[in-house]
Write a protein that holds these residues in place. Structure first.
Motif, PDB file in Angstrom:
ATOM      1  N   GLU A 269      -2.042 -24.380 -63.254  1.00  0.00           N
ATOM      2  CA  GLU A 269      -1.422 -23.673 -62.132  1.00  0.00           C
ATOM      3  C   GLU A 269       0.038 -24.097 -61.965  1.00  0.00           C
ATOM      4  O   GLU A 269       0.916 -23.265 -61.689  1.00  0.00           O
ATOM      5  CB  GLU A 269      -2.218 -23.917 -60.859  1.00  0.00           C
ATOM      6  CG  GLU A 269      -3.574 -23.207 -60.874  1.00  0.00           C
ATOM      7  CD  GLU A 269      -4.387 -23.463 -59.610  1.00  0.00           C
ATOM      8  OE1 GLU A 269      -3.949 -24.312 -58.788  1.00  0.00           O
ATOM      9  OE2 GLU A 269      -5.437 -22.825 -59.452  1.00  0.00           O
TER      10      GLU A 269
ATOM     11  N   GLU B 108      -2.519 -14.975 -62.638  1.00  0.00           N
ATOM     12  CA  GLU B 108      -3.849 -15.570 -62.466  1.00  0.00           C
ATOM     13  C   GLU B 108      -4.616 -15.589 -63.785  1.00  0.00           C
ATOM     14  O   GLU B 108      -5.289 -16.582 -64.117  1.00  0.00           O
ATOM     15  CB  GLU B 108      -4.654 -14.803 -61.416  1.00  0.00           C
ATOM     16  CG  GLU B 108      -6.033 -15.408 -61.168  1.00  0.00           C
ATOM     17  CD  GLU B 108      -6.939 -14.537 -60.318  1.00  0.00           C
ATOM     18  OE1 GLU B 108      -7.180 -14.919 -59.166  1.00  0.00           O
ATOM     19  OE2 GLU B 108      -7.384 -13.484 -60.828  1.00  0.00           O
TER      20      GLU B 108
ATOM     21  N   TYR C 114      -7.816  -7.115 -67.649  1.00  0.00           N
ATOM     22  CA  TYR C 114      -8.122  -8.092 -66.587  1.00  0.00           C
ATOM     23  C   TYR C 114      -8.563  -7.338 -65.332  1.00  0.00           C
ATOM     24  O   TYR C 114      -7.942  -7.388 -64.279  1.00  0.00           O
ATOM     25  CB  TYR C 114      -6.885  -8.958 -66.299  1.00  0.00           C
ATOM     26  CG  TYR C 114      -7.192 -10.207 -65.495  1.00  0.00           C
ATOM     27  CD1 TYR C 114      -7.951 -11.247 -66.030  1.00  0.00           C
ATOM     28  CD2 TYR C 114      -6.722 -10.344 -64.188  1.00  0.00           C
ATOM     29  CE1 TYR C 114      -8.234 -12.382 -65.302  1.00  0.00           C
ATOM     30  CE2 TYR C 114      -7.002 -11.486 -63.440  1.00  0.00           C
ATOM     31  CZ  TYR C 114      -7.757 -12.501 -63.995  1.00  0.00           C
ATOM     32  OH  TYR C 114      -8.028 -13.626 -63.263  1.00  0.00           O
TER      33      TYR C 114
ATOM     34  N   ARG D 265      -7.120 -27.315 -64.465  1.00  0.00           N
ATOM     35  CA  ARG D 265      -6.676 -26.306 -63.500  1.00  0.00           C
ATOM     36  C   ARG D 265      -5.358 -26.681 -62.838  1.00  0.00           C
ATOM     37  O   ARG D 265      -4.441 -25.854 -62.744  1.00  0.00           O
ATOM     38  CB  ARG D 265      -7.751 -26.079 -62.432  1.00  0.00           C
ATOM     39  CG  ARG D 265      -7.341 -25.084 -61.346  1.00  0.00           C
ATOM     40  CD  ARG D 265      -8.515 -24.559 -60.591  1.00  0.00           C
ATOM     41  NE  ARG D 265      -9.418 -23.829 -61.473  1.00  0.00           N
ATOM     42  CZ  ARG D 265      -9.222 -22.558 -61.859  1.00  0.00           C
ATOM     43  NH1 ARG D 265      -8.138 -21.904 -61.461  1.00  0.00           N
ATOM     44  NH2 ARG D 265     -10.093 -21.964 -62.638  1.00  0.00           N
TER      45      ARG D 265
ATOM     46  N   THR E 164      -5.888 -18.995 -65.532  1.00  0.00           N
ATOM     47  CA  THR E 164      -7.316 -19.178 -65.764  1.00  0.00           C
ATOM     48  C   THR E 164      -7.589 -19.539 -67.219  1.00  0.00           C
ATOM     49  O   THR E 164      -8.409 -20.432 -67.516  1.00  0.00           O
ATOM     50  CB  THR E 164      -8.084 -17.898 -65.380  1.00  0.00           C
ATOM     51  OG1 THR E 164      -7.858 -17.614 -63.997  1.00  0.00           O
ATOM     52  CG2 THR E 164      -9.578 -18.056 -65.622  1.00  0.00           C
TER      53      THR E 164
END
Length: 451
Positions: free
Chosen positions: A387, A371, A432, A383, A375
């Motif tokens: 992804e 993730e 993170y 996006r 991001t």
């Protein structure tokens, strides 16, 4: 083994506490009923319905050690309730003149209900104390491990990093809500019941409402709008509240059980010689406290519907439903107290293996950071494209059994967007953690404000 393990000499410490067993013992229950009868006499004496000397005599006599328990037991088997025998015994002890005034205007259910309210008040104080102690223990753990990374798991799979401090804060936060619920529920539940034969207090004439108010003052309880002998929502709410507390405790216990698995090994219950052992496998250290918390919670959750069913009362005196309350409420209280004691022992004495947490974070070869990488990429290639690209890289890492960082470095489409230094940063779980520390600080501050 007794019919209810919470009362067992062998199993009792696993399912309850000595303090709660004492609170719901026969002697304690009879004493609460005597306290109710004495308070009623004092209240009525202040309204000149009972001579002050008589109220004093009743008060002096109202001690459980003065009663013939075998007589009360025999009468209860025949009558169905202990109050008839208790009133006769109180009259015998206090004297003939006092006997004329004992129980004036009251009926059996008034005494039983108000005595149970007194027991619940004491039980709520115990539960409240133990909730605060557990919240403090978990808050201490949350503060200590505020920034300690651990794998966050969804559907039992690695998701994204979190902190062990935040896990502890998540376990603690509903306890604060339950403390609020206890305080909010008390004015609704902790009220006297005095209605006489059918809720009109006709035997007291025009003095009925004044007697109720004086009676409530004597017991430091609330005054209801009217008698609630066939409106059982207060007791049902008490059981439901205990069910909510047990639900939160069982979530904590389940997490501890999962964290104790051999393959995980990040946290373990406090250990002492023989604790959680096996009769055949000497290496075992089972999550025994957690197991009993979950078992207690399931039992309390099964009893809450009994209390909800008891609300379905016919006319001015229910034929059966309210009798089931005495089967459910003491068990709900005992099991909740036992679960709190087990949870507190875990929270205060758990072993935390931060090195194992770190190694487990690395088990997926960096996939837990997908993730974070997606991001960062989204700001550069959009996006949807980010992804898709990261999903492709993850699938390749899984198929080839190589770290995600290696796959990212060898992907010609991603190399222009992810320099080596940034890949190193984006695959570091400790970088993170989002707002985990902020959430921990909020919880710790809330618990500290409990005083």
């Amino acid at each position: 083994m007794s019919i209810n393990p919470a009362d067992s000499q062998i199993f009792g410490t696993l399912y309850g506490t000595d303090e709660i067993r004492a609170l719901f013992s026969d002697n304690a229950h009879l004493q609460f009923m005597l306290d109710v009868e004495a308070a009623l006499a004092r209240a009525e004496s202040k309204l000149a319905l009972v001579p002050a000397s008589v109220a004093d005599a009743i008060g002096r006599a109202a001690r459980v050690e003065n009663l013939r328990l075998d007589y009360i037991a025999d009468s209860t088997r025949r009558v169905g309730y202990p109050v008839v025998a208790l009133v006769k015994e109180l009259g015998r002890i206090a004297g003939d003149e006092a006997a004329r005034y004992i129980h004036l205007g009251a009926t059996t259910q008034d005494i039983l209900d108000t005595a149970l309210v007194l027991q619940l008040r004491a039980a709520f104080a115990i539960v409240r104390r133990d909730l605060i102690a557990l919240a403090r223990a978990l808050a201490d753990r949350a503060a200590k491990f505020r920034d300690t990374p651990i794998a966050g798991r969804t559907h039992l799979q690695h998701a994204v990093p979190t902190t062990f401090g935040l896990k502890c804060a998540v376990w603690a936060s509903p306890l604060l809500n339950h403390l609020e619920r206890l305080d909010q529920a008390a004015p609704r539940i902790l009220v006297v019941q005095l209605g006489g034969a059918a809720g009109t207090l006709a035997a007291l004439g025009a003095d009925g409402p004044a007697v109720v108010e004086a009676f409530a003052r004597e017991l430091a309880l609330g005054v209801p709008i009217q008698p609630w002998h066939v409106q059982r929502d207060g007791f049902a709410e008490a059981a439901a509240l205990l069910g909510l507390i047990c639900g939160s405790l069982s979530k904590f216990a389940l997490d501890i059980t999962l964290l104790m698995q051999t393959e995980v090994g990040e946290v373990s219950e406090p250990h002492e010689e023989g604790r959680g052992g096996s009769s055949t496998m000497p290496q075992k250290r089972n999550p025994i406290a957690s197991e009993y918390i979950i078992g207690a919670a399931r039992a309390v959750h099964a009893l809450v519907p009994v209390m909800l069913e008891a609300m379905i009362a016919d006319h001015e005196r229910a034929t059966g439903p309210w009798q089931s309350e005495s089967l459910a409420i003491p068990q709900c209280v005992a099991l909740t107290a036992g679960a709190l004691a087990q949870a507190r022992s875990i929270a205060e004495g758990m072993t935390v293996d931060t090195e194992r947490m770190r190694r487990n974070l690395e088990l997926s070869g960096g996939l837990i950071m997908a993730e974070a990488i997606a991001t960062a990429l989204a700001a550069r290639i959009g996006r949807a494209a980010a992804e898709a690209a990261v999903a492709r890289a993850c699938n390749r890492s899984i198929a080839e059994g190589v770290p995600l960082a290696t796959t990212l470095r060898s992907d010609p489409e991603l190399r222009p967007h992810l320099p080596d230094a940034e890949i190193d940063r984006l695959t570091d779980p400790s970088l993170y953690l989002g707002s985990a520390g902020v959430f921990v600080d909020r919880l710790v501050a809330r618990v500290a404000a409990l005083g």
